[in-house]
Design a protein around this motif. Structure first.
Motif, mmCIF file in Angstrom:
data_model
loop_
_atom_site.group_PDB
_atom_site.id
_atom_site.type_symbol
_atom_site.label_atom_id
_atom_site.label_comp_id
_atom_site.label_asym_id
_atom_site.label_seq_id
_atom_site.Cartn_x
_atom_site.Cartn_y
_atom_site.Cartn_z
ATOM 1 N N TYR A 173 0.856 -1.201 0.000
ATOM 2 C CA TYR A 173 0.000 0.000 0.000
ATOM 3 C C TYR A 173 0.879 1.233 0.000
ATOM 4 O O TYR A 173 1.722 1.398 0.871
ATOM 5 N N GLN A 174 0.651 2.091 -0.978
ATOM 6 C CA GLN A 174 1.456 3.308 -1.118
ATOM 7 C C GLN A 174 0.563 4.513 -1.313
ATOM 8 O O GLN A 174 -0.558 4.393 -1.824
ATOM 9 N N ARG A 175 1.109 5.656 -0.946
ATOM 10 C CA ARG A 175 0.360 6.911 -1.075
ATOM 11 C C ARG A 175 -0.200 7.115 -2.493
ATOM 12 O O ARG A 175 -1.348 7.514 -2.664
ATOM 13 N N GLN A 176 0.626 6.803 -3.502
ATOM 14 C CA GLN A 176 0.165 7.085 -4.882
ATOM 15 C C GLN A 176 -1.019 6.232 -5.323
ATOM 16 O O GLN A 176 -1.645 6.530 -6.330
ATOM 17 N N ASN A 177 -1.331 5.152 -4.575
ATOM 18 C CA ASN A 177 -2.506 4.340 -4.937
ATOM 19 C C ASN A 177 -3.790 4.938 -4.373
ATOM 20 O O ASN A 177 -4.870 4.423 -4.618
ATOM 21 N N ASP A 181 -5.335 12.323 -3.342
ATOM 22 C CA ASP A 181 -4.320 12.287 -2.288
ATOM 23 C C ASP A 181 -4.905 12.797 -0.963
ATOM 24 O O ASP A 181 -5.766 13.684 -0.965
ATOM 25 N N ALA A 182 -4.440 12.216 0.152
ATOM 26 C CA ALA A 182 -5.074 12.529 1.431
ATOM 27 C C ALA A 182 -4.199 13.355 2.389
ATOM 28 O O ALA A 182 -4.618 13.639 3.516
ATOM 29 N N LYS A 187 4.301 16.438 3.213
ATOM 30 C CA LYS A 187 4.378 15.372 4.229
ATOM 31 C C LYS A 187 4.839 14.061 3.571
ATOM 32 O O LYS A 187 4.300 13.674 2.529
ATOM 33 N N THR A 188 5.836 13.428 4.166
ATOM 34 C CA THR A 188 6.298 12.145 3.630
ATOM 35 C C THR A 188 5.437 11.019 4.203
ATOM 36 O O THR A 188 5.250 10.931 5.418
ATOM 37 N N ILE A 189 4.923 10.195 3.326
ATOM 38 C CA ILE A 189 4.108 9.052 3.759
ATOM 39 C C ILE A 189 4.709 7.792 3.156
ATOM 40 O O ILE A 189 4.683 7.609 1.932
ATOM 41 N N ASN A 241 2.767 5.487 9.673
ATOM 42 C CA ASN A 241 3.625 6.668 9.595
ATOM 43 C C ASN A 241 3.532 7.526 10.847
ATOM 44 O O ASN A 241 4.356 8.401 11.066
ATOM 45 N N GLY A 242 2.503 7.287 11.650
ATOM 46 C CA GLY A 242 2.344 8.069 12.872
ATOM 47 C C GLY A 242 2.986 7.334 14.027
ATOM 48 O O GLY A 242 4.149 7.582 14.368
#
Ligand code: B12
Length: 289
Positions: A173-177, A181-182, A187-189, A241-242
């Motif tokens: 699971y990646q941010r670009q999927n 965008d959320a 911010k690095t995710i 990430n948190g």
């Protein structure tokens, strides 16, 4: 009877498509009927014989599937149809294989115990593969990609989350999927892989490339996207990430088995802390006189 039917089919095909197109059609049909990758079963069976029970899983994938989803710096220099093995450990590995290995080997490996453990079994797999008389394989050290080998910052020798995604083992699971965008742009995710049975409770690697085996007919099975909604995917990436220390991300789906308290303590200890932890554990559990 069957023969006269085939002749009739070829005659009809040539009549309808022309001889060249007909030949291509027959060839395509013939390739489709070939077994996926005849040598793969023998290879995976042999690998499973070497790896201890309830500890490792192994599956095959084609190098081209990995190269297609990584950036150029990660490309592996083998032809697209080369077979590779994705190996990963499952929760039972700690008590069923790692601890016995530690107790047998002794504290000389305390410093680098996981690397030594994985190397030990990977080398055993390499020997077994090179002894399969019928296949005549030559798996060299350069064909073995350990996940801890770094070629530079953010440049592991194998981007293993992508390799396991290509192999269909675990969805990365990646941010670009996630669209739209959320998160704020700056911010690095980071992404994270989730296994359909073990959630986040598994550890990936190594990858072994079998350069002598080509599987042009192997069909790719995609990984299972276990998180069905955008909200759930955002929730996962926020957790990891948190506050990844809480381990909640690993339980983003109900799991078959997770790590024991000992195994988790081991995984969460780094550097000298891990060496001390292993030393204490050895004294308490290995009963050496
Ligand atoms: C380098 C590395 C680290 C370094 C990161 C140093 C740094 N920031 O530069 C350190 C040692 C700190 C580390 C720690 C951990 N890691 Co790590 N790490 C790697 C490694 C070897 C390479 C990552 C990489 O460069 N990828 C390529 C670049 C292009 O992708 P990237 O997404 O930009 O990479 C960054 C992130 O992956 C981040 N990162 C590294 N590990 C983890 C783990 C998680 C959960 C997250 C969210 C981010 C993260 O650091 C990378 C460099 O900036 C991979 C194994 C591999 N061969 O791929 C494991 C790997 C990514 N790590 C993993 C894990 C589990 C962890 C830990 C949770 C370990 C633990 N104690 O349980 C922690 C969590 C750290 C965190 N949340 O920040 C797993 C992820 C499993 C999964 N389900 O996806 C991997 C795949 C290891 C494995 N063999 O299974 N890691």
């Amino acid at each position: 009877m069957a023969h006269s039917f085939s002749f009739f089919a070829i005659f009809l095909c040539t009549f309808l498509l022309g001889s060249q197109a007909c030949f291509r059609h027959i060839l395509k049909d013939w390739r489709r009927k070939l077994p996926d990758c005849p040598q793969e079963n023998e290879i995976i069976t042999a690998v499973k014989q070497v790896l201890p029970n309830n500890s490792f899983n192994v599956s095959g994938f084609n190098i081209g599937w990995y190269n297609k989803i990584v950036g150029p710096k990660f490309h592996l220099n083998y032809s697209d149809d080369t077979l590779a093995l994705s190996i990963y450990t499952i929760p039972g590995v700690f008590s069923e294989s790692f601890v016995p290995f530690l107790c047998e080997t002794g504290l000389s490996i305390a410093n680098d115990s996981w690397v030594e453990f994985i190397k030990n079994y990977t080398k055993a797999v390499q020997r077994r593969l090179n002894n399969l008389t019928k296949l005549k394989l030559n798996v060299t050290d350069k064909d073995i990609l350990y996940t801890h080998t770094m070629l530079g910052p953010s440049h592991p020798a194998i981007y293993v989350q992508k390799a396991e995604h290509a192999a269909g083992d675990a969805y990365y699971y990646q941010r670009q999927n996630i669209t739209p965008d959320a998160w704020p742009k700056n911010k690095t995710i980071y992404g994270v892989s989730i296994h359909p049975l073990y959630g986040g409770w598994f550890y990936m690697g190594p990858v072994i490339i079998i350069e002598d085996v080509k599987c042009p007919n192997k069909k790719q099975v995609p990984p299972i996207d276990v998180l069905k909604t955008r909200t759930k995917k955002i929730e996962l990436l926020n957790m990891v990430n948190g506050d990844w220390h809480t381990q909640k991300w690993r339980d983003v789906i109900p799991v078959k088995k997770n790590y024991t308290a000992d195994y988790l303590e081991y995984r969460m200890a780094y550097g000298d802390e891990r060496t001390d932890w292993v030393t204490e554990y050895y004294k308490d559990h290995c009963n050496k006189k």
